[in-house]
Write a protein that holds these residues in place. Sequence first.
Motif, mmCIF file in Angstrom:
data_model
loop_
_atom_site.group_PDB
_atom_site.id
_atom_site.type_symbol
_atom_site.label_atom_id
_atom_site.label_comp_id
_atom_site.label_asym_id
_atom_site.label_seq_id
_atom_site.Cartn_x
_atom_site.Cartn_y
_atom_site.Cartn_z
ATOM 1 N N TRP A 22 0.817 -1.214 0.000
ATOM 2 C CA TRP A 22 0.000 0.000 0.000
ATOM 3 C C TRP A 22 0.849 1.262 0.000
ATOM 4 O O TRP A 22 0.410 2.298 -0.479
ATOM 5 C CB TRP A 22 -0.897 0.039 1.238
ATOM 6 N N GLY A 23 2.025 1.197 0.564
ATOM 7 C CA GLY A 23 2.837 2.396 0.748
ATOM 8 C C GLY A 23 4.163 2.319 0.026
ATOM 9 O O GLY A 23 4.317 1.621 -0.985
ATOM 10 N N ALA A 24 5.148 3.021 0.582
ATOM 11 C CA ALA A 24 6.452 3.145 -0.072
ATOM 12 C C ALA A 24 7.335 1.925 0.124
ATOM 13 O O ALA A 24 8.328 1.750 -0.589
ATOM 14 C CB ALA A 24 7.161 4.395 0.460
ATOM 15 N N ILE A 25 7.006 1.083 1.086
ATOM 16 C CA ILE A 25 7.874 -0.040 1.448
ATOM 17 C C ILE A 25 7.200 -1.347 1.069
ATOM 18 O O ILE A 25 6.007 -1.538 1.304
ATOM 19 C CB ILE A 25 8.192 -0.002 2.958
ATOM 20 N N THR A 26 7.990 -2.243 0.489
ATOM 21 C CA THR A 26 7.513 -3.555 0.064
ATOM 22 C C THR A 26 8.132 -4.636 0.933
ATOM 23 O O THR A 26 9.328 -4.558 1.245
ATOM 24 C CB THR A 26 7.885 -3.807 -1.408
ATOM 25 N N PRO A 27 7.378 -5.637 1.348
ATOM 26 C CA PRO A 27 7.962 -6.706 2.162
ATOM 27 C C PRO A 27 9.039 -7.479 1.409
ATOM 28 O O PRO A 27 8.906 -7.729 0.203
ATOM 29 C CB PRO A 27 6.765 -7.595 2.506
ATOM 30 N N SER A 28 10.095 -7.850 2.127
ATOM 31 C CA SER A 28 11.187 -8.633 1.554
ATOM 32 C C SER A 28 10.810 -10.103 1.496
ATOM 33 O O SER A 28 9.734 -10.510 1.957
ATOM 34 C CB SER A 28 12.439 -8.469 2.412
ATOM 35 N N ALA A 29 11.714 -10.916 0.951
ATOM 36 C CA ALA A 29 11.470 -12.357 0.891
ATOM 37 C C ALA A 29 11.351 -12.940 2.294
ATOM 38 O O ALA A 29 10.520 -13.832 2.543
ATOM 39 C CB ALA A 29 12.600 -13.046 0.122
ATOM 40 N N VAL A 30 12.152 -12.435 3.233
ATOM 41 C CA VAL A 30 12.072 -12.893 4.631
ATOM 42 C C VAL A 30 10.714 -12.522 5.226
ATOM 43 O O VAL A 30 10.073 -13.333 5.905
ATOM 44 C CB VAL A 30 13.216 -12.294 5.470
ATOM 45 N N HIS A 31 10.287 -11.311 4.972
ATOM 46 C CA HIS A 31 8.979 -10.882 5.467
ATOM 47 C C HIS A 31 7.861 -11.734 4.885
ATOM 48 O O HIS A 31 6.897 -12.080 5.597
ATOM 49 C CB HIS A 31 8.729 -9.413 5.107
ATOM 50 N N MET A 32 7.948 -12.067 3.603
ATOM 51 C CA MET A 32 6.912 -12.865 2.963
ATOM 52 C C MET A 32 6.815 -14.255 3.590
ATOM 53 O O MET A 32 5.715 -14.807 3.721
ATOM 54 C CB MET A 32 7.159 -12.972 1.457
ATOM 55 N N LYS A 33 7.956 -14.811 4.009
ATOM 56 C CA LYS A 33 7.926 -16.102 4.696
ATOM 57 C C LYS A 33 7.204 -15.980 6.034
ATOM 58 O O LYS A 33 6.428 -16.858 6.416
ATOM 59 C CB LYS A 33 9.350 -16.632 4.902
ATOM 60 N N ASP A 34 7.483 -14.886 6.740
ATOM 61 C CA ASP A 34 6.791 -14.661 8.007
ATOM 62 C C ASP A 34 5.291 -14.455 7.788
ATOM 63 O O ASP A 34 4.465 -14.946 8.561
ATOM 64 C CB ASP A 34 7.374 -13.433 8.718
ATOM 65 N N ILE A 35 4.935 -13.734 6.723
ATOM 66 C CA ILE A 35 3.522 -13.521 6.409
ATOM 67 C C ILE A 35 2.841 -14.859 6.135
ATOM 68 O O ILE A 35 1.739 -15.129 6.631
ATOM 69 C CB ILE A 35 3.367 -12.569 5.207
ATOM 70 N N ALA A 36 3.490 -15.710 5.338
ATOM 71 C CA ALA A 36 2.902 -17.005 4.990
ATOM 72 C C ALA A 36 2.688 -17.857 6.228
ATOM 73 O O ALA A 36 1.631 -18.494 6.394
ATOM 74 C CB ALA A 36 3.799 -17.730 3.985
ATOM 75 N N LYS A 37 3.669 -17.860 7.135
ATOM 76 C CA LYS A 37 3.516 -18.675 8.341
ATOM 77 C C LYS A 37 2.422 -18.107 9.241
ATOM 78 O O LYS A 37 1.575 -18.843 9.759
ATOM 79 C CB LYS A 37 4.830 -18.755 9.109
ATOM 80 N N ALA A 38 2.443 -16.789 9.431
ATOM 81 C CA ALA A 38 1.436 -16.166 10.285
ATOM 82 C C ALA A 38 0.032 -16.386 9.726
ATOM 83 O O ALA A 38 -0.927 -16.593 10.486
ATOM 84 C CB ALA A 38 1.726 -14.672 10.438
ATOM 85 N N ALA A 39 -0.104 -16.342 8.399
ATOM 86 C CA ALA A 39 -1.415 -16.559 7.775
ATOM 87 C C ALA A 39 -1.922 -17.966 8.053
ATOM 88 O O ALA A 39 -3.115 -18.179 8.326
ATOM 89 C CB ALA A 39 -1.327 -16.309 6.273
ATOM 90 N N LYS A 40 -1.025 -18.943 8.009
ATOM 91 C CA LYS A 40 -1.422 -20.330 8.290
ATOM 92 C C LYS A 40 -1.800 -20.508 9.760
ATOM 93 O O LYS A 40 -2.773 -21.193 10.080
ATOM 94 C CB LYS A 40 -0.287 -21.281 7.905
ATOM 95 N N VAL A 41 -1.027 -19.887 10.651
ATOM 96 C CA VAL A 41 -1.335 -19.987 12.078
ATOM 97 C C VAL A 41 -2.678 -19.317 12.382
ATOM 98 O O VAL A 41 -3.493 -19.825 13.150
ATOM 99 C CB VAL A 41 -0.204 -19.365 12.921
ATOM 100 N N ALA A 42 -2.910 -18.151 11.754
ATOM 101 C CA ALA A 42 -4.175 -17.443 11.960
ATOM 102 C C ALA A 42 -5.349 -18.271 11.470
ATOM 103 O O ALA A 42 -6.420 -18.278 12.097
ATOM 104 C CB ALA A 42 -4.141 -16.088 11.253
ATOM 105 N N ALA A 43 -5.174 -18.963 10.352
ATOM 106 C CA ALA A 43 -6.246 -19.822 9.840
ATOM 107 C C ALA A 43 -6.521 -20.968 10.805
ATOM 108 O O ALA A 43 -7.680 -21.330 11.054
ATOM 109 C CB ALA A 43 -5.879 -20.353 8.463
ATOM 110 N N ALA A 44 -5.449 -21.534 11.374
ATOM 111 C CA ALA A 44 -5.608 -22.660 12.302
ATOM 112 C C ALA A 44 -6.285 -22.220 13.596
ATOM 113 O O ALA A 44 -7.215 -22.876 14.082
ATOM 114 C CB ALA A 44 -4.249 -23.284 12.602
ATOM 115 N N SER A 45 -5.842 -21.098 14.162
ATOM 116 C CA SER A 45 -6.453 -20.622 15.408
ATOM 117 C C SER A 45 -7.872 -20.112 15.160
ATOM 118 O O SER A 45 -8.771 -20.307 15.974
ATOM 119 C CB SER A 45 -5.594 -19.525 16.047
ATOM 120 N N GLY A 46 -8.075 -19.504 14.001
ATOM 121 C CA GLY A 46 -9.395 -19.006 13.664
ATOM 122 C C GLY A 46 -10.417 -20.103 13.492
ATOM 123 O O GLY A 46 -11.614 -19.897 13.718
#
Length: 285
Positions: A142-166
Amino acid sequence: MKSWKKLGLIAGGGELPVVLAEHLAASGQPYFIARIAPMADDALQRHPGATHGLGAMGARIAAMREAGCDTVVLIGQVARPNIASLELDDGARAMLPALLAAMPQGDDALLRAVLAEHERAGFRVIGVEEAMEDLLAPAGAWGAITPSAVHMKDIAKAAKVAAASGAFDIGQGVVVCDGLVLAIEAQEGTDAMLRRVAELPLAIRGDSSARRGVLVKRPKPIQERRIDLPTIGVRTVDGAAAAGLAGIAVEAGGALAVRRDAIVKAANAAGMFVYGFNPIDMGET
C-alpha cells in the motif's frame, strides 16, 4: 450501486462507524445511525439516529423501522456481553433463547445469531464493504515499502497460524518474527496483543532501529463475513511500530482499512510496510 432504500447503521465503538457515517452523509445516501450506548463514538451524535443501550434490542429495531430502514449493517466494537447485567427490553427478551444457545459456541456463533434475529425482524443484513467498498483491503503493497522475501515467509507462516487458530474461533491476528510465533490474538484484541509483543526480549523481536517480524490479520475460516471482519487503522500501525515490527499484512478483500491514506502515511513515517496478501499466493488452495 446501492441496493437499499434506507440503511440502518448499528454502531458500536471505534472509528469505523464514524467513517461509514461520514461516507453516507457525503454521498447523499439515506441512512439512520442506531448508536449503542455507551460504546458508540460521540461524533455519531451529529448524524440522524437514536441511542439505546446494548440490551434495548427491541427499541433499536423499532427505531430503525420507524425511520424507514430496510437494510442494516452491524459495525464497531461491542464487548461480549454479560447477559445477567444487561437491561433487556421485551424485544431483547424474545431473542434471549437464541442468543443464550449461541454464546457457548463462540463469538462467531453469537454473531450469526444476532444477524439471524435482525433478518427475522425483516431487515436485510449486509457487510460494511457493500456500503463502502473503499474500506476493503486491496492486494499488494500500500505504501512506499515492500515486504522482503524474509517478510513474505513470516507472512505465509502467520497466515497459516491465523487460519488454524481461527478455525477454533480464537482470534484473527498473529505475530511472527523470523519464523517464530510471538503472539496469537485471543479475547484481548489486537492492541493488547501488540503491547505484549513490545514487552518481549529484543533477542526475538525487532525495534525501531532494526525492524523485524509481521502482524497478520485475516478472517476466521468459519467467519460470517458480513460482520466483524478484521480491521486495521492508524492505531494498529502505532502498536506494530512500538513492537518493533517490520510491517502489517492483511488478507486482500478479507479485511477493512479505516482511513487508508492515514494508515499509509503512518506506516511510511515509521519505516514499515502494509501489505494485502492473496491466500493463493501463500500456497493455500
